[in-house]
Design an enzyme around this catalytic site. Structure first.
Site, PDB file in Angstrom:
ATOM      1  N   ALA A  19       0.823  -1.200   0.000  1.00 31.43           N
ATOM      2  CA  ALA A  19       0.000   0.000   0.000  1.00 31.43           C
ATOM      3  C   ALA A  19       0.860   1.254   0.000  1.00 31.43           C
ATOM      4  O   ALA A  19       0.459   2.291   0.533  1.00 31.43           O
ATOM      5  CB  ALA A  19      -0.935  -0.002   1.216  1.00 31.43           C
ATOM      6  N   ASN A  21       3.328   4.051  -2.391  1.00 31.21           N
ATOM      7  CA  ASN A  21       2.979   4.947  -3.489  1.00 31.21           C
ATOM      8  C   ASN A  21       2.484   4.180  -4.711  1.00 31.21           C
ATOM      9  O   ASN A  21       1.412   4.467  -5.245  1.00 31.21           O
ATOM     10  CB  ASN A  21       4.205   5.780  -3.883  1.00 31.21           C
ATOM     11  CG  ASN A  21       4.193   7.157  -3.259  1.00 31.21           C
ATOM     12  OD1 ASN A  21       3.155   7.797  -3.157  1.00 31.21           O
ATOM     13  ND2 ASN A  21       5.339   7.613  -2.825  1.00 31.21           N
ATOM     14  N   GLY A  23       1.818   0.769  -5.201  1.00 30.16           N
ATOM     15  CA  GLY A  23       0.703  -0.139  -4.988  1.00 30.16           C
ATOM     16  C   GLY A  23      -0.619   0.608  -4.891  1.00 30.16           C
ATOM     17  O   GLY A  23      -1.635   0.186  -5.451  1.00 30.16           O
ATOM     18  N   LYS A 121      10.918  -3.236  -8.226  1.00 28.84           N
ATOM     19  CA  LYS A 121      12.121  -3.000  -9.025  1.00 28.84           C
ATOM     20  C   LYS A 121      13.333  -3.075  -8.111  1.00 28.84           C
ATOM     21  O   LYS A 121      13.529  -2.214  -7.260  1.00 28.84           O
ATOM     22  CB  LYS A 121      12.067  -1.625  -9.703  1.00 28.84           C
ATOM     23  CG  LYS A 121      10.882  -1.448 -10.649  1.00 28.84           C
ATOM     24  CD  LYS A 121      10.769  -0.025 -11.152  1.00 28.84           C
ATOM     25  CE  LYS A 121       9.570   0.145 -12.066  1.00 28.84           C
ATOM     26  NZ  LYS A 121       9.400   1.553 -12.520  1.00 28.84           N
ATOM     27  N   ALA A 156       3.592   7.669  -9.489  1.00 27.20           N
ATOM     28  CA  ALA A 156       2.293   7.332  -8.904  1.00 27.20           C
ATOM     29  C   ALA A 156       1.314   8.495  -8.967  1.00 27.20           C
ATOM     30  O   ALA A 156       0.142   8.324  -9.336  1.00 27.20           O
ATOM     31  CB  ALA A 156       2.488   6.879  -7.451  1.00 27.20           C
ATOM     32  N   LYS A 207      18.129   1.390 -13.523  1.00 27.02           N
ATOM     33  CA  LYS A 207      17.897   2.829 -13.719  1.00 27.02           C
ATOM     34  C   LYS A 207      17.902   3.571 -12.389  1.00 27.02           C
ATOM     35  O   LYS A 207      18.215   4.766 -12.342  1.00 27.02           O
ATOM     36  CB  LYS A 207      16.613   3.057 -14.511  1.00 27.02           C
ATOM     37  CG  LYS A 207      15.343   2.473 -13.909  1.00 27.02           C
ATOM     38  CD  LYS A 207      14.617   3.421 -12.971  1.00 27.02           C
ATOM     39  CE  LYS A 207      13.403   2.766 -12.359  1.00 27.02           C
ATOM     40  NZ  LYS A 207      12.744   3.627 -11.340  1.00 27.02           N
ATOM     41  N   ARG A 271      12.377   9.121  -5.803  1.00 24.88           N
ATOM     42  CA  ARG A 271      13.026   8.937  -4.499  1.00 24.88           C
ATOM     43  C   ARG A 271      14.522   8.700  -4.648  1.00 24.88           C
ATOM     44  O   ARG A 271      15.324   9.173  -3.833  1.00 24.88           O
ATOM     45  CB  ARG A 271      12.375   7.767  -3.760  1.00 24.88           C
ATOM     46  CG  ARG A 271      10.943   8.036  -3.316  1.00 24.88           C
ATOM     47  CD  ARG A 271      10.189   6.756  -3.019  1.00 24.88           C
ATOM     48  NE  ARG A 271       9.939   6.001  -4.234  1.00 24.88           N
ATOM     49  CZ  ARG A 271       9.316   4.829  -4.271  1.00 24.88           C
ATOM     50  NH1 ARG A 271       8.905   4.274  -3.160  1.00 24.88           N
ATOM     51  NH2 ARG A 271       9.113   4.222  -5.407  1.00 24.88           N
TER      52      ARG A 271
END
Length: 367
Positions: A19, A21, A23, A121, A156, A207, A271
């Site tokens: 839950a 960002n 998801g 990822k 998101a 990345k 981030r």
């Protein structure tokens, strides 16, 4: 060959693990698409708040979620609940995936398998395994071959705002990729399918390392020329690493490769970019991680990437420099200076040998 159960044309029952960002934004997208969505969270406070207010207590706080999304948890769903689902979607950090799959796998009916989608990822610390290998180890090769992976330039906040977005969808089983594409595809959300899940996974993980490098550059005060250099040379390194691993070099030219690389290297909404930017401004990694408020998978992924680079004998100076800043306390200014002082070299060159790790993984899958 294992296939997931037939998907309904609408009102699929979808269980999303995670839950955070991403998801949450996928839950919102699928809820808007008239599917019945359940979102598992490990915090009881989030579950209670979400079900009362249709808002996420910690992420995308200003967004009101569709009423056909129900939060569940913190206990993992039981066998009866799991087997009512048409889709299981995993949006939890890679480092926690193995433990959760080990618990869930005995509860999943392989003869009535839900569509299995993975959007995390990263590379697992310690084992240096991709998600595909974690699935193989915990759920067996048949489920791994049916697993589908989604990756691409997809912040998101922009997804929940219905900004036009496109992603890559890949599986070893074409039918499964097509099902996942049909589930997500909307006029504002396009899906492109492919058959290179190893390349999709690697590009999505790699990345993030170069996003940290790009953030460092901006934090140090360098401008557009430098960022363009990092993105372009980062893509060259990603392609070289991926090809040596056994992925198709073409995958890195797609949405999950250069598309996601460009996005995460160019925006403070990333981030991983933010971690790099704050490092460039002189903050310590510990302080950054303690105050970031969410997971930056590039930090842990850099360890796995370093191991892969060394084992494959790949020349990846930017990735090595990021590792030295994160884990060897190298000063960011020194890292930039050393990169720029490297001797001239060929711009584009694929590795002479390719595919060792991928061949080993394919053997585990029976492919």
């Amino acid at each position: 060959m294992v296939h997931s159960k037939p998907q309904p044309l609408q009102n699929s029952k979808v269980l999303i693990f995670g839950a955070g960002n991403f998801g949450s934004c996928l839950a919102s997208h699928l809820g808007d698409s008239q599917h019945d969505v359940f979102m598992w969270a490990r915090e009881q406070s989030l579950v209670n708040y979400f079900n009362e207010h249709h808002r996420n207590l910690f992420y995308l706080k200003d967004h009101i979620f569709p009423s056909n999304i129900t939060a569940v948890g913190p206990e993992l769903p039981n066998k009866e609940f799991l087997n009512q689902m048409d889709v299981l979607l995993f949006a939890i950090p890679t480092q926690f995936l193995r433990a959760n799959l080990s618990i869930l796998h005995p509860q999943i009916d392989v003869d009535n398998l839900p569509l299995m989608i993975f959007v995390n990822k990263g590379i697992e610390i310690g084992t240096h395994a991709l998600t595909l290998e974690i699935i193989t180890d915990t759920c067996g090769p048949d489920i791994a071959k049916a697993a589908t992976f989604i990756s691409g330039p997809s912040f998101a906040k922009e997804i929940v705002d219905r900004q036009p977005t496109s992603v890559s969808v890949a599986s070893f089983t074409e039918e499964e990729a097509d099902k996942a594409s049909a589930l997500f595809h909307q006029p504002h959300f396009r899906c492109y399918t492919g058959g290179d899940p190893i390349g999709i996974e690697l590009s999505g993980a790699l990345k993030n390392v170069y996003a940290i490098a790009s953030g460092m550059s901006d934090g140090l005060g360098y401008k557009n020329n430098t960022r363009a250099m990092i993105i372009t040379r980062g893509l060259a390194e990603m392609t070289c690493i991926g090809t040596a691993y056994g992925a198709s070099p073409l995958t890195f030219l797609g949405l999950s490769g250069v598309g996601d690389l460009f996005l995460t290297c160019s925006s403070s909404n990333s981030r991983n970019y933010t971690v790099g930017y704050r490092l460039g401004r002189g903050e310590s990694l510990d302080d950054i991680m303690n105050t970031l408020g969410s997971v930056a998978e590039g930090v842990s992924t850099t360890k796995g990437v370093k191991k892969i680079i060394d084992e494959l004998g790949i020349n990846a100076p930017i990735a090595n420099a990021v590792y030295d800043v994160l884990y060897n306390s190298k000063d960011t200014q020194d890292a930039v200076r050393e990169l720029m002082e490297l001797p001239p070299s060929r711009e584009l060159e694929l590795p002479p040998t390719a595919g060792g790790p991928a061949r080993q993984l394919l053997r585990k899958l029976g492919l």
